[in-house]
Scaffold this active site. Structure first.
Site, short mmCIF file in Angstrom:
data_model
loop_
_atom_site.label_atom_id
_atom_site.label_comp_id
_atom_site.label_asym_id
_atom_site.label_seq_id
_atom_site.Cartn_x
_atom_site.Cartn_y
_atom_site.Cartn_z
CG ASN A 11 35.96 7.51 -10.43
OD1 ASN A 11 36.73 6.95 -10.48
ND2 ASN A 11 35.54 7.72 -12.44
CD1 TRP A 12 35.84 8.41 -4.20
CD2 TRP A 12 37.74 8.37 -3.31
NE1 TRP A 12 35.33 7.94 -2.99
CE2 TRP A 12 36.65 7.87 -2.50
CE3 TRP A 12 39.18 8.25 -2.38
CZ2 TRP A 12 36.90 7.46 -1.04
CZ3 TRP A 12 38.89 7.95 -1.10
CH2 TRP A 12 38.41 7.36 -0.47
CE LYS A 13 34.54 11.09 -12.67
NZ LYS A 13 34.04 11.90 -13.65
CG HIS A 97 35.56 6.74 -15.99
ND1 HIS A 97 36.09 7.99 -16.81
CD2 HIS A 97 34.80 6.90 -15.78
CE1 HIS A 97 35.01 8.78 -16.18
NE2 HIS A 97 34.17 8.36 -15.91
CD GLU A 99 36.49 11.38 -16.28
OE1 GLU A 99 36.78 10.69 -15.09
OE2 GLU A 99 35.41 12.21 -16.18
CD GLU A 168 30.78 5.90 -15.65
OE1 GLU A 168 30.41 6.60 -14.80
OE2 GLU A 168 31.62 6.43 -15.88
N GLY A 174 29.20 14.54 -15.01
CA GLY A 174 30.82 15.65 -14.62
C GLY A 174 29.57 17.45 -14.84
CB SER A 214 25.69 14.18 -13.16
OG SER A 214 25.81 14.91 -13.94
N GLY A 236 31.33 13.03 -8.82
CA GLY A 236 31.12 13.65 -7.82
C GLY A 236 30.16 13.48 -6.62
#
Ligand code: 13P
Length: 259
Positions: A11-13, A97, A99, A168, A174, A214, A236
Site C-alpha cells: 500500500n503506497w498510500k 483501510h 486511514e 491492521e 506507521g 509495520s 512503508g
C-alpha cells in the site's frame, strides 16, 4: 495444513510521484518471479494507476486502488468508481483501510456498499479491520474486529477466493510497533471465527487473512511463520523495492511449504 496461497499487498498510500512510482514498479522483477507461490498486489495513488499498470503489463503482480466509491457513477465529485479501476487495468482494491475508517469517518454501512461495488465489478477486495490503541487497552479489540467484519460484509455472499481480509491494528500502522505474532494470530482466529459464524467453517478456513502494521523485512518471516497469518499488507516497507522483495520472499517460502 491449510492450502491458502499467501498474499502480500504493498500500500503506497499518498507517497511517491509519477517518476518514482514507475521506477518502483519496474524494479519488481524479483517479486514477479515469486508469484505462483504467493499472490502480490500493489496499491499506488489513483493518478499513477494507469501508468503502473502499463509498466507491469504481462507481470503477475496485481495493481489495485486504495479505495473505491460506494456509488456506481454520477455526480460524486472526487470519487473513483470500482468500474473505473477495472477500466484502467486494476484487479484489486482496498476497502476500509483505517486511514479511511478513522481518518475520514467511513462507517461499516458505507464500506459494505463499497465492498458490494468492488465485488460486482470483479475486483479482489482487501477488507481491512482493526482496533485502535484505546480499544485494545480497554479489552474491546476482538469485539471491534467482529463488529467491523459483520458490518462491512453485511448483505454480501462472497466466495472465499473472491476477497482477502486484512487485520491492521491502528496502533501498529506507521508506528514501527508491530503486533506480536501471538497477538496477530489471536486476532486472526477471531476473524476466522466470525467468518465461520457468518458463512461456514469451509469459508473461514479457505479465506486469506493477512496482517498489516509495520511489517518490514525483519519482522515478516516471523509473522508469516504462524499458521493463521497468510501474508501481509505493507505500507512503508513497500516503498523500498529490496525490502518489499524480502517480505514477498518470506510469504513465498510459506506458500512453497504449504504445497
Ligand atoms: P505500515 O506498514 O507503514 O505500518 O502501514 C501499514 C498499512 O497501513 C498497510 O495498509
Amino acid at each position: 495444513m491449510a492450502q491458502r496461497t499467501p498474499f502480500v499487498g504493498g500500500n503506497w498510500k499518498m507517497n511517491l510521484d509519477l517518476a518514482r512510482s514507475t521506477a518502483l514498479a519496474s524494479e519488481s522483477g524479483g517479486v514477479a518471479a515469486a508469484c505462483g507461490t504467493v499472490d502480490v498486489a500493489i496499491f499506488p495513488p489513483f493518478p499513477y494507476l494507469a501508468k503502473v499498470v502499463e509498466v507491469l503489463r504481462g507481470s503477475p503482480i496485481r495493481v489495485g486502488g486504495q479505495d473505491c466509491s460506494s456509488e456506481k457513477s454520477g455526480a460524486f465529485t472526487g470519487q473513483v468508481s470500482a468500474g473505473m479501476l477495472v477500466d484502467v487495468g486494476c484487479s484489486a482494491v482496498l476497502i476500509g483501510h483505517s486511514e479511511r475508517r478513522h481518518g475520514l469517518g467511513e462507517t461499516d454501512a458505507v464500506l459494505a456498499h463499497k465492498l458490494g461495488r468492488a465485488l460486482e465489478a470483479g475486483l479482489l477486495p482487501i477488507v481491512c479491520v482493526g482496533e485502535t490503541l484505546e480499544e485494545r487497552e480497554s479489552g474491546r479489540a476482538h469485539d471491534v474486529i467482529r463488529t467491523q467484519l459483520r458490518g462491512t460484509l453485511a448483505g454480501q455472499s462472497p466466495s472465499p477466493g473472491s476477497l482477502v481480509i486484512a487485520y491492521e491494528p491502528v496502533w501498529a500502522i506507521g508506528t514501527g510497533r508491530t503486533a506480536t505474532p501471538d497477538d496477530a494470530e489471536e486476532a486472526h482466529r477471531t476473524v476466522r471465527q466470525t467468518l465461520a459464524d457468518l458463512y461456514d467453517v469451509r469459508f473461514s478456513e479457505s479465506v486469506r487473512v493477512i496482517y498489516g502494521g509495520s511489517v518490514n523485512a525483519k519482522s515478516a518471516a516471523e509473522l508469516f511463520a504462524r499458521e493463521e497469518i497468510d501474508g501481509g499488507l505493507v505500507g512503508g516497507a513497500s516503498l523500498l523495492a529490496e525490502d518489499f522483495a524480502v517480505i514477498v520472499a518470506a510469504a513465498s517460502a510459506k506458500g512453497k511449504a504449504r504445497r
